[in-house]
Design an enzyme around this catalytic site. Sequence first.
Site, PDB file in Angstrom:
ATOM      1  N   PRO A  66      10.312  -0.061   5.409  1.00  0.00           N
ATOM      2  CA  PRO A  66      10.613  -1.248   4.541  1.00  0.00           C
ATOM      3  C   PRO A  66      10.954  -0.716   3.034  1.00  0.00           C
ATOM      4  O   PRO A  66      11.774  -1.507   2.502  1.00  0.00           O
ATOM      5  CB  PRO A  66       9.251  -1.694   4.592  1.00  0.00           C
ATOM      6  N   THR A  96      16.334   0.770   2.245  1.00  0.00           N
ATOM      7  CA  THR A  96      16.810   0.445   0.793  1.00  0.00           C
ATOM      8  C   THR A  96      15.737   0.858  -0.040  1.00  0.00           C
ATOM      9  O   THR A  96      14.690   0.012   0.018  1.00  0.00           O
ATOM     10  CB  THR A  96      17.341  -0.983   1.092  1.00  0.00           C
ATOM     11  N   LYS A 171      24.404   0.074  -2.302  1.00  0.00           N
ATOM     12  CA  LYS A 171      23.678  -0.804  -1.485  1.00  0.00           C
ATOM     13  C   LYS A 171      23.014  -2.113  -2.244  1.00  0.00           C
ATOM     14  O   LYS A 171      23.139  -3.092  -2.089  1.00  0.00           O
ATOM     15  CB  LYS A 171      22.583  -0.182  -0.805  1.00  0.00           C
TER      16      LYS A 171
HETATM   17  P1  NAD Z   1      11.010  -4.100   9.269  1.00  0.00           P
HETATM   18  O1  NAD Z   1       9.932  -4.650   8.376  1.00  0.00           O
HETATM   19  O2  NAD Z   1      11.385  -4.964  10.404  1.00  0.00           O
HETATM   20  O3  NAD Z   1      10.850  -2.699   9.954  1.00  0.00           O
HETATM   21  C1  NAD Z   1      10.096  -1.664   9.065  1.00  0.00           C
HETATM   22  C2  NAD Z   1       9.196  -0.986  10.171  1.00  0.00           C
HETATM   23  O4  NAD Z   1       8.615   0.263   9.714  1.00  0.00           O
HETATM   24  C3  NAD Z   1       7.975  -1.730  10.901  1.00  0.00           C
HETATM   25  O5  NAD Z   1       8.054  -1.696  12.238  1.00  0.00           O
HETATM   26  C4  NAD Z   1       6.709  -0.713  10.236  1.00  0.00           C
HETATM   27  O6  NAD Z   1       5.737  -1.163  11.262  1.00  0.00           O
HETATM   28  C5  NAD Z   1       7.133   0.433  10.066  1.00  0.00           C
HETATM   29  N1  NAD Z   1       6.384   1.158   9.135  1.00  0.00           N
HETATM   30  C6  NAD Z   1       6.035   0.875   8.047  1.00  0.00           C
HETATM   31  N2  NAD Z   1       5.580   1.974   7.464  1.00  0.00           N
HETATM   32  C7  NAD Z   1       5.648   3.112   8.288  1.00  0.00           C
HETATM   33  C8  NAD Z   1       5.099   4.291   8.310  1.00  0.00           C
HETATM   34  N3  NAD Z   1       4.275   4.838   7.339  1.00  0.00           N
HETATM   35  N4  NAD Z   1       5.323   5.097   9.573  1.00  0.00           N
HETATM   36  C9  NAD Z   1       6.061   4.365  10.683  1.00  0.00           C
HETATM   37  N5  NAD Z   1       6.413   3.217  10.499  1.00  0.00           N
HETATM   38  C10 NAD Z   1       6.262   2.504   9.492  1.00  0.00           C
HETATM   39  O7  NAD Z   1      12.231  -4.004   8.517  1.00  0.00           O
HETATM   40  P2  NAD Z   1      13.731  -3.886   8.598  1.00  0.00           P
HETATM   41  O8  NAD Z   1      14.344  -5.266   8.590  1.00  0.00           O
HETATM   42  O9  NAD Z   1      13.981  -3.076   9.940  1.00  0.00           O
HETATM   43  O10 NAD Z   1      14.259  -2.871   7.397  1.00  0.00           O
HETATM   44  C11 NAD Z   1      13.972  -1.722   7.378  1.00  0.00           C
HETATM   45  C12 NAD Z   1      14.787  -1.264   5.823  1.00  0.00           C
HETATM   46  O11 NAD Z   1      16.327  -1.653   6.252  1.00  0.00           O
HETATM   47  C13 NAD Z   1      14.273  -2.012   4.681  1.00  0.00           C
HETATM   48  O12 NAD Z   1      14.454  -1.094   3.484  1.00  0.00           O
HETATM   49  C14 NAD Z   1      15.559  -2.932   4.413  1.00  0.00           C
HETATM   50  O13 NAD Z   1      15.749  -3.655   3.181  1.00  0.00           O
HETATM   51  C15 NAD Z   1      16.767  -2.493   5.189  1.00  0.00           C
HETATM   52  N6  NAD Z   1      17.804  -3.500   5.536  1.00  0.00           N
HETATM   53  C16 NAD Z   1      17.350  -4.318   6.294  1.00  0.00           C
HETATM   54  C17 NAD Z   1      18.427  -5.136   6.903  1.00  0.00           C
HETATM   55  C18 NAD Z   1      18.057  -6.248   7.985  1.00  0.00           C
HETATM   56  O14 NAD Z   1      19.084  -6.944   8.161  1.00  0.00           O
HETATM   57  N7  NAD Z   1      16.732  -6.472   8.357  1.00  0.00           N
HETATM   58  C19 NAD Z   1      19.765  -5.077   6.715  1.00  0.00           C
HETATM   59  C20 NAD Z   1      20.039  -3.900   5.822  1.00  0.00           C
HETATM   60  C21 NAD Z   1      18.936  -3.037   5.005  1.00  0.00           C
END
Ligand code: NAD
Length: 297
Positions: A66, A96, A171
């Site tokens: 995250p 990000t 980004k």
């Molecule tokens: P999300 O919250 O759906 O997933 C994050 C995952 O990380 C969760 O499953 C959580 O349990 C896991 N996690 C957290 N801490 C952890 C740790 N210490 N060890 C192992 N797992 C851990 O978030 P997302 O939507 O997949 O986004 C992830 C990143 O990508 C973010 O930085 C976000 O800003 C970026 N992003 C997201 C999108 C989108 O459309 N969702 C698009 C571009 C970029």
Amino acid sequence: MAKIAFVGLGNMGGPMAANLVKAGHEVVVFDLAKAALEHAVEAGAVAAGSAGEAAAGAECVITMLPAGQHVESVYLGADGLLAQLATDTLVIDSSTIAPDTVQKVAKVASEQGIAFLDAPVSGGVGGAQAGTLTFICGGDAATFERAKPILANMGKNIFHAGGHGAGQVAKICNNLLLAILMSGTCEALALGVKNGLDPAVLSEIMKQSSGGNWALNVYNPWPGVMEGVPASRGYEGGFQVNLMNKDLGLAYDNAVKNQAPIPMGALARNLFSLHGLKGNGTLDFSSIQRLFLEGEQ
Ligand code: NAD
């Protein structure tokens, strides 16, 4: 084919890891959430009990977490990966996060002889599922070239923005613009509907006119106008308001540091922040549409 460790299997990481499996890699995964881990196993990955266990013996480690504090804790924390990895490991972080955090992690990596690349993505959950993400990379040219064939299994546009942290700067600029254009699109749609227009007809008109943009093309925020987008499933899944607020915070901090004016971004940040505070933090960011319809839904 490589042995790849993938840590962070949420909305984005889950489908990205699944695409690496599809491409024939041996993918060992870890997530703190059991459901996310099980989902990845269903897609053909092998579950590990910790990030360290997933990374043991891997040629490449990819994280999709995250925010900056999660990335710091996974790489530099008590059982941090950088202290455990072999020197020839390729490390790619696609979360990000702030460019400063990338530079901090990259410095420790380089002191240990580990190649590190920041490779944040654009394209949303749809792009992650379809394997059409845009990767925006920061790091040295040799590491970028090494990472490219692996990233090509998950994305179709792979850019080298510059040195460590440059991928994050690009980004952050992109998401600043995304927040502005999504809130502007919602505002225009709400005005049209107030005047009795059909939101689908108005969307089509603006799409083919000078207001056309990514939200109208692939991520329409009005419920029911477009199939398969978060707006048409109660704004579930997708890119959380909380994460957009995190990115707008990164843009704001960076603008203050560089004395760059971002008046439009500051307004968008206030709108998303208010929307999040109203209890919408875990909804997709296109739910900002609701802010323009208060009292009507
Ligand atoms: P999300 O919250 O759906 O997933 C994050 C995952 O990380 C969760 O499953 C959580 O349990 C896991 N996690 C957290 N801490 C952890 C740790 N210490 N060890 C192992 N797992 C851990 O978030 P997302 O939507 O997949 O986004 C992830 C990143 O990508 C973010 O930085 C976000 O800003 C970026 N992003 C997201 C999108 C989108 O459309 N969702 C698009 C571009 C970029």
